[in-house]
Design a protein around this motif. Structure first.
Motif, PDB file in Angstrom:
ATOM      1  N   ASN A 110       0.847  -1.192   0.000  1.00  0.00           N
ATOM      2  CA  ASN A 110       0.000   0.000   0.000  1.00  0.00           C
ATOM      3  C   ASN A 110       0.880   1.238   0.000  1.00  0.00           C
ATOM      4  N   GLU A 111       0.230   2.412   0.082  1.00  0.00           N
ATOM      5  CA  GLU A 111       0.991   3.655  -0.009  1.00  0.00           C
ATOM      6  C   GLU A 111       1.784   3.976   1.254  1.00  0.00           C
ATOM      7  N   GLN A 112       1.678   3.126   2.257  1.00  0.00           N
ATOM      8  CA  GLN A 112       2.560   3.257   3.410  1.00  0.00           C
ATOM      9  C   GLN A 112       3.853   2.471   3.167  1.00  0.00           C
ATOM     10  N   LYS A 113       3.687   1.285   2.543  1.00  0.00           N
ATOM     11  CA  LYS A 113       4.866   0.474   2.261  1.00  0.00           C
ATOM     12  C   LYS A 113       4.567  -0.532   1.154  1.00  0.00           C
ATOM     13  N   TYR A 114       5.334  -0.449   0.075  1.00  0.00           N
ATOM     14  CA  TYR A 114       5.211  -1.407  -1.010  1.00  0.00           C
ATOM     15  C   TYR A 114       6.102  -2.620  -0.735  1.00  0.00           C
ATOM     16  N   ASP A 115       5.660  -3.780  -1.173  1.00  0.00           N
ATOM     17  CA  ASP A 115       6.434  -5.013  -1.026  1.00  0.00           C
ATOM     18  C   ASP A 115       7.380  -5.116  -2.216  1.00  0.00           C
ATOM     19  N   VAL A 116       8.553  -4.510  -2.077  1.00  0.00           N
ATOM     20  CA  VAL A 116       9.499  -4.433  -3.194  1.00  0.00           C
ATOM     21  C   VAL A 116       9.951  -5.821  -3.645  1.00  0.00           C
ATOM     22  N   GLU A 117      10.189  -6.724  -2.702  1.00  0.00           N
ATOM     23  CA  GLU A 117      10.646  -8.065  -3.062  1.00  0.00           C
ATOM     24  C   GLU A 117       9.610  -8.781  -3.919  1.00  0.00           C
ATOM     25  N   LYS A 118       8.334  -8.638  -3.555  1.00  0.00           N
ATOM     26  CA  LYS A 118       7.276  -9.286  -4.338  1.00  0.00           C
ATOM     27  C   LYS A 118       7.190  -8.662  -5.726  1.00  0.00           C
ATOM     28  N   ILE A 119       7.308  -7.333  -5.788  1.00  0.00           N
ATOM     29  CA  ILE A 119       7.265  -6.646  -7.089  1.00  0.00           C
ATOM     30  C   ILE A 119       8.391  -7.141  -7.984  1.00  0.00           C
ATOM     31  N   LEU A 120       9.588  -7.247  -7.436  1.00  0.00           N
ATOM     32  CA  LEU A 120      10.735  -7.713  -8.226  1.00  0.00           C
ATOM     33  C   LEU A 120      10.534  -9.153  -8.677  1.00  0.00           C
ATOM     34  N   SER A 121       9.949  -9.983  -7.825  1.00  0.00           N
ATOM     35  CA  SER A 121       9.739 -11.393  -8.177  1.00  0.00           C
ATOM     36  C   SER A 121       8.710 -11.563  -9.288  1.00  0.00           C
ATOM     37  N   LEU A 122       7.769 -10.618  -9.379  1.00  0.00           N
ATOM     38  CA  LEU A 122       6.729 -10.686 -10.418  1.00  0.00           C
ATOM     39  C   LEU A 122       7.264 -10.279 -11.793  1.00  0.00           C
ATOM     40  N   LYS A 123       8.379  -9.552 -11.820  1.00  0.00           N
ATOM     41  CA  LYS A 123       9.030  -9.125 -13.059  1.00  0.00           C
ATOM     42  C   LYS A 123       8.058  -8.454 -14.041  1.00  0.00           C
ATOM     43  N   PRO A 124       7.418  -7.374 -13.615  1.00  0.00           N
ATOM     44  CA  PRO A 124       6.478  -6.690 -14.519  1.00  0.00           C
ATOM     45  C   PRO A 124       7.209  -5.956 -15.640  1.00  0.00           C
ATOM     46  N   ASP A 125       6.513  -5.773 -16.765  1.00  0.00           N
ATOM     47  CA  ASP A 125       7.067  -4.957 -17.850  1.00  0.00           C
ATOM     48  C   ASP A 125       7.045  -3.490 -17.446  1.00  0.00           C
ATOM     49  N   ALA A 126       6.047  -3.126 -16.645  1.00  0.00           N
ATOM     50  CA  ALA A 126       5.919  -1.722 -16.240  1.00  0.00           C
ATOM     51  C   ALA A 126       5.058  -1.607 -14.994  1.00  0.00           C
ATOM     52  N   ILE A 127       5.313  -0.549 -14.239  1.00  0.00           N
ATOM     53  CA  ILE A 127       4.494  -0.184 -13.085  1.00  0.00           C
ATOM     54  C   ILE A 127       3.901   1.187 -13.373  1.00  0.00           C
ATOM     55  N   PHE A 128       2.602   1.323 -13.160  1.00  0.00           N
ATOM     56  CA  PHE A 128       1.927   2.615 -13.341  1.00  0.00           C
ATOM     57  C   PHE A 128       1.559   3.172 -11.973  1.00  0.00           C
ATOM     58  N   THR A 129       1.907   4.436 -11.761  1.00  0.00           N
ATOM     59  CA  THR A 129       1.623   5.050 -10.468  1.00  0.00           C
ATOM     60  C   THR A 129       1.623   6.568 -10.573  1.00  0.00           C
TER      61      THR A 129
END
Length: 348
Positions: A113-132
């Motif tokens: 969430n906007e208090q804390k993103y799970d960076v490890e999970k994001i990296l493991s998902l290997k997205p082409d892009a993040i929109f924010t």
């Protein structure tokens, strides 16, 4: 802030004969002062606020994306591309039924969430892009993601104050997802509806005076005269009490200042997410002194709400035509006798 503009410019595409390779192509689209993109020599150049991006042909269309703002989901859903989403933050604020089902099936992951993103999970998902939206306090997190080869695309659509310019972001999503034609068709449909509704509103015999938003503590935060809310009210052929104001942001006033301006107000819109006038009065007894509270009509934006999720902030970001239709129905019900409100609801 500079006024927004909406320009669509067609550019020359040079091609040789059928068997020859395309030499160069140039197509530029300006969504607003904030966002423009141009395709040239196989590279898509995007400018969004203070950020610029270059996407090569092998990078788009994106196949796996993460959304860190619920408002972005509105564009994804309008294009029918929910299956591209592999991660979202704060899923409890997302209204889309399809995205919620994909979350339950485990096909979309909760990345914080906007208090804390799970960076490890994001990296493991290997997205082409993040929109924010860009949040300065997360710059270190954004940089970490970029250092790991992830595209972080900042789109601050909430800063757009002209309704159709906010809708026009769908063209950019179409470009990034390989759905240019579908996105352009959607935009033209919404634009056509919106302009026809504006013309319809002009047929109204009366132009009522309107109050917007509510108090927080001792301060009333009214939309400035050049904000999205003020533009909707104007396009619905009504008089907003701050129509002559030139701000594109909220204007703060005391209750006394608002009271002095509100004697002729007949409609009060965007009055928070209250469930009843009684509940509203219990939150702030001063409201009972307003003529509009006692003799007029008060509307909240909870017509499409599910738990913490509110579709006004999702599909409503894209469907400017339906938002305008709601306002016209409120101010001039005789013009849309068979229409039922989509995002708004009258407080009893």
């Amino acid at each position: 802030m500079k006024p927004r503009i909406l320009l669509l410019i067609a550019f020359l595409t040079l091609t040789a004969c059928k068997r020859e390779q395309k030499i160069s192509s140039s197509e530029s689209t300006s969504i607003s002062n904030l966002v423009q993109y141009k395709e040239q020599n196989g590279v898509l150049h995007l400018k969004s606020g203070n950020f610029t991006y270059d996407f090569k042909q092998n990078q788009i269309p994106f196949k796996k994306i993460i959304l860190l703002n619920a408002s972005m989901a509105g564009y994804i859903s309008e294009l029918g591309e929910e299956n591209l989403v592999i991660g979202v933050s704060s899923p409890e604020y997302i209204f889309s039924g399809k995205i919620q089902n994909l979350l339950k099936e485990g096909k979309i992951q909760n990345v914080g969430n906007e208090q804390k993103y799970d960076v490890e999970k994001i990296l493991s998902l290997k997205p082409d892009a993040i929109f924010t939206n860009h949040i300065a306090s997360f710059d270190n997190t954004y940089q970490l993601l970029k250092n790991n080869g992830i595209q972080v695309i900042f789109l601050d659509e909430y800063m757009e104050q002209k309704p159709l310019e906010k809708t026009a972001y769908i063209k950019l999503f179409g470009k990034l997802f390989g759905k240019d034609k579908e996105a352009e068709t959607k935009y033209q449909e919404i634009e056509k509806n919106y302009n026809e509704l504006k013309k319809l509103a002009l047929k109204a015999k009366e132009k009522p005076t309107v109050l917007a938003n509510e108090m927080y503590g001792d301060v009333w935060y009214l939309p400035g005269g050049k904000t999205s809310a003020a533009n909707f009210i104007s396009d619905a052929n009504a008089n907003y009490i701050l129509k002559n104001n030139s701000e594109e942001k909220a204007v703060t006033m005391s209750f006394e200042e608002v009271f002095a301006k509100s004697n002729d107000v007949r409609y009060w819109v965007n009055a928070g997410n209250h469930t009843s006038k009684k509940e509203m009065l219990s939150m702030n007894p001063f409201y009972g002194k307003l003529n509009v509270f006692n003799k007029g009509k008060t509307y909240v934006i909870t017509g499409k709400e599910r738990a913490l999720a509110n579709d006004f902030f999702e599909s409503g970001v894209v469907r400017a035509d339906l938002v305008l239709k709601d306002y016209i129905k409120i101010f001039h019900p005789e013009l849309l006798p068979d229409y039922q409100l989509t995002y708004m609801k009258e407080l009893q």
